[in-house]
Design an enzyme around this catalytic site. Structure first.
Site, mmCIF file in Angstrom:
data_model
loop_
_atom_site.group_PDB
_atom_site.id
_atom_site.type_symbol
_atom_site.label_atom_id
_atom_site.label_comp_id
_atom_site.label_asym_id
_atom_site.label_seq_id
_atom_site.Cartn_x
_atom_site.Cartn_y
_atom_site.Cartn_z
ATOM 1 N N GLU A 281 0.799 -1.241 0.000
ATOM 2 C CA GLU A 281 0.000 0.000 0.000
ATOM 3 C C GLU A 281 0.828 1.287 0.000
ATOM 4 O O GLU A 281 0.615 2.178 0.822
ATOM 5 C CB GLU A 281 -0.973 -0.017 1.188
ATOM 6 C CG GLU A 281 -1.914 -1.205 1.134
ATOM 7 C CD GLU A 281 -2.796 -1.359 2.367
ATOM 8 O OE1 GLU A 281 -2.853 -0.441 3.192
ATOM 9 O OE2 GLU A 281 -3.444 -2.419 2.489
ATOM 10 N N GLU B 2 -6.091 -10.932 -1.112
ATOM 11 C CA GLU B 2 -6.932 -10.704 0.081
ATOM 12 C C GLU B 2 -8.403 -10.679 -0.320
ATOM 13 O O GLU B 2 -9.145 -9.753 0.021
ATOM 14 C CB GLU B 2 -6.534 -9.380 0.763
ATOM 15 C CG GLU B 2 -5.055 -9.309 1.112
ATOM 16 C CD GLU B 2 -4.645 -8.030 1.850
ATOM 17 O OE1 GLU B 2 -5.532 -7.305 2.339
ATOM 18 O OE2 GLU B 2 -3.435 -7.777 1.939
HETATM 19 O O1 9MR Z 1 -7.444 -8.213 8.540
HETATM 20 C C1 9MR Z 1 -6.561 -7.349 9.198
HETATM 21 C C2 9MR Z 1 -7.210 -6.812 10.460
HETATM 22 O O2 9MR Z 1 -7.390 -7.851 11.401
HETATM 23 C C3 9MR Z 1 -6.367 -5.696 11.054
HETATM 24 O O3 9MR Z 1 -7.057 -5.112 12.134
HETATM 25 C C4 9MR Z 1 -6.076 -4.660 9.981
HETATM 26 C C5 9MR Z 1 -5.233 -3.550 10.522
HETATM 27 O O4 9MR Z 1 -4.943 -2.590 9.559
HETATM 28 O O5 9MR Z 1 -5.409 -5.272 8.902
HETATM 29 C C6 9MR Z 1 -6.211 -6.201 8.263
HETATM 30 O O6 9MR Z 1 -5.545 -6.726 7.128
HETATM 31 C C7 9MR Z 1 -5.227 -5.778 6.121
HETATM 32 C C8 9MR Z 1 -4.013 -6.295 5.398
HETATM 33 O O7 9MR Z 1 -2.973 -6.550 6.303
HETATM 34 C C9 9MR Z 1 -3.551 -5.332 4.325
HETATM 35 N N1 9MR Z 1 -4.624 -5.007 3.412
HETATM 36 C C10 9MR Z 1 -5.869 -4.590 4.020
HETATM 37 C C11 9MR Z 1 -6.323 -5.623 5.052
HETATM 38 C C12 9MR Z 1 -7.670 -5.234 5.614
HETATM 39 O O8 9MR Z 1 -7.571 -4.018 6.308
#
Ligand code: 9MR
Length: 380
Positions: free
Chosen positions: A163, A268
């Site tokens: 990102e 994802e």
């Molecule tokens: O699924 C993840 C969630 O449990 C966390 O709280 C969050 C924190 O930013 O991150 C989520 O996973 C993210 C991933 O690492 C990167 N792309 C976006 C995902 C959804 O936010």
């Protein structure tokens, strides 16, 4: 026949019948799991995976583990390898859960993904304050060298940078960018390639179907390639909805990234079943969403999806997988962001406390209509 012998015969017959029923049930469930495994159905097309949470990694959640082992041949760590978790202080690394994660993947012969080395979010606070580029370079070197070398030959793919782009394709002004410009990206790819030359290296981001952001990724990949650096893939996160993005936009991105000579991974995947604030008329993204927390309109399926919504979800997944199959030569992996609906981050974001249904398995680990529609593509 005496009454006693009759009783013995009856009991024996009953035992025989119960045990034959058990066998039958076992056989049926074995056949079912064999016939319905995603990883087997798509094994000649691409890997199929899921992101795991801590209790799955530690094998405390055995129902999840059974399903994971049956359905998936690749795994990603949902949170446990992010900088704030694995490297919370300058000289402190926590490898405990990450080691278990890698061991779980190895035990099951799975393709193991590392997520993620460099990301502005979930970054340890001590890194957010770094102001000079020499210190930042040293810290990034220490971070990547330590982690990638530890799992050399065990983590098959790294999300090296996550990102780094804005929606218009320009660079996000993260602290990494403020201190180093976009050099932090080439540094990260260089270090990761040196630390494990065999690992696949990926740039990962969301909304990569958007034409402007697509342009940013194309520039980023070309720039790394022009510097002679190794980049193997673009990870399209794929947090999508029932309405969008359009298949055309997704397809255009697959084609644009593949044309650069890199693979496309859907890293994802989940499809929200719920209305989001920005779908509402006049709702600006920067609004505070707490006001919607107890609004039943924003949580229309508190128990389960309606038949109409389940069908819509199944059709959407089917169309998406049909597109993936059309471009299977360009796609190496499709990973769902979670195992079952109850475990998805989408129950908490962007409005907390809702009941979302974004994955292929419901809260009781049962395959949903969407699961069967996806599998059916392989029987057509
Ligand atoms: O699924 C993840 C969630 O449990 C966390 O709280 C969050 C924190 O930013 O991150 C989520 O996973 C993210 C991933 O690492 C990167 N792309 C976006 C995902 C959804 O936010």
């Amino acid at each position: 026949m005496t009454h006693r012998i009759k009783k013995i015969l009856l009991v024996s017959a009953l035992i025989l019948w119960v045990s034959s029923c058990k066998n039958e049930v076992k056989e049926i469930s074995n056949t079912q799991s064999k016939d319905t495994s995603l990883k087997d159905a798509f094994k000649s097309d691409f890997l199929i995976g899921a992101a795991l949470n801590k209790s799955q990694i530690e094998e405390k959640d055995t129902l999840s583990i059974n399903l994971i082992e049956r359905e998936f041949n690749t795994i990603s760590p949902e949170n446990e390898m992010k900088w704030e978790q694995i490297h919370p202080q300058k000289d402190t690394f926590y490898f405990d859960v990450a080691d278990k994660y890698v061991a779980l993947g190895e035990k099951n012969n799975m393709h193991v993904v590392g997520h993620t080395l460099i990301w502005h979010s979930q970054l340890a606070p001590w890194m957010q304050d770094v102001k000079d580029s020499l210190t930042m370079v040293k810290n990034i070197e220490h971070h990547i060298n330590t982690i990638v070398k530890r799992y050399k030959g065990k983590i098959d793919t790294w999300d090296v940078v996550n990102e780094a782009l804005n929606e218009d394709g320009s660079f996000r002004t993260s602290n990494f960018y403020k201190v180093m410009g976009d050099n932090f990206i080439s540094l990260a790819f260089k270090l990761a390639a040196e630390a494990d030359p065999d690992a696949k290296l990926v740039y990962n981001d969301y909304n990569l179907w958007k034409p402007e952001k697509r342009g940013g990724v194309v520039r980023l990949v070309k720039d790394l390639q022009a510097q002679g650096l190794k980049i193997d893939g673009v990870g399209m996160q794929a947090h999508w909805s029932l309405e969008g993005p359009s298949l055309k936009d997704i397809e255009n991105s697959i084609l644009a990234y593949a044309a650069l000579g890199v693979k496309v991974s859907f890293t994802e995947l989940d499809i929200t079943a719920l209305p989001n604030p920005w779908d509402l008329d006049g709702a600006a993204v920067e609004q505070n969403y707490e006001q919607y927390e107890n609004d039943p309109k924003m949580n229309p399926y508190p128990e389960k999806l309606s038949v109409a919504a389940a069908t819509q979800m199944a059709n959407r997944y089917e169309a998406i997988f049909k597109l993936f199959l059309k471009h299977k030569d360009k796609i190496d992996r499709v990973t769902f962001w979670g195992v079952n609906d109850g475990q998805s981050w989408l129950n908490y974001w962007p409005i907390s406390g809702r009941t979302n249904h974004p994955l292929l398995f419901d809260r009781d680990f049962n395959p949903k209509k969407a699961y069967y529609n996806v599998l059916a593509l392989k029987n057509k």
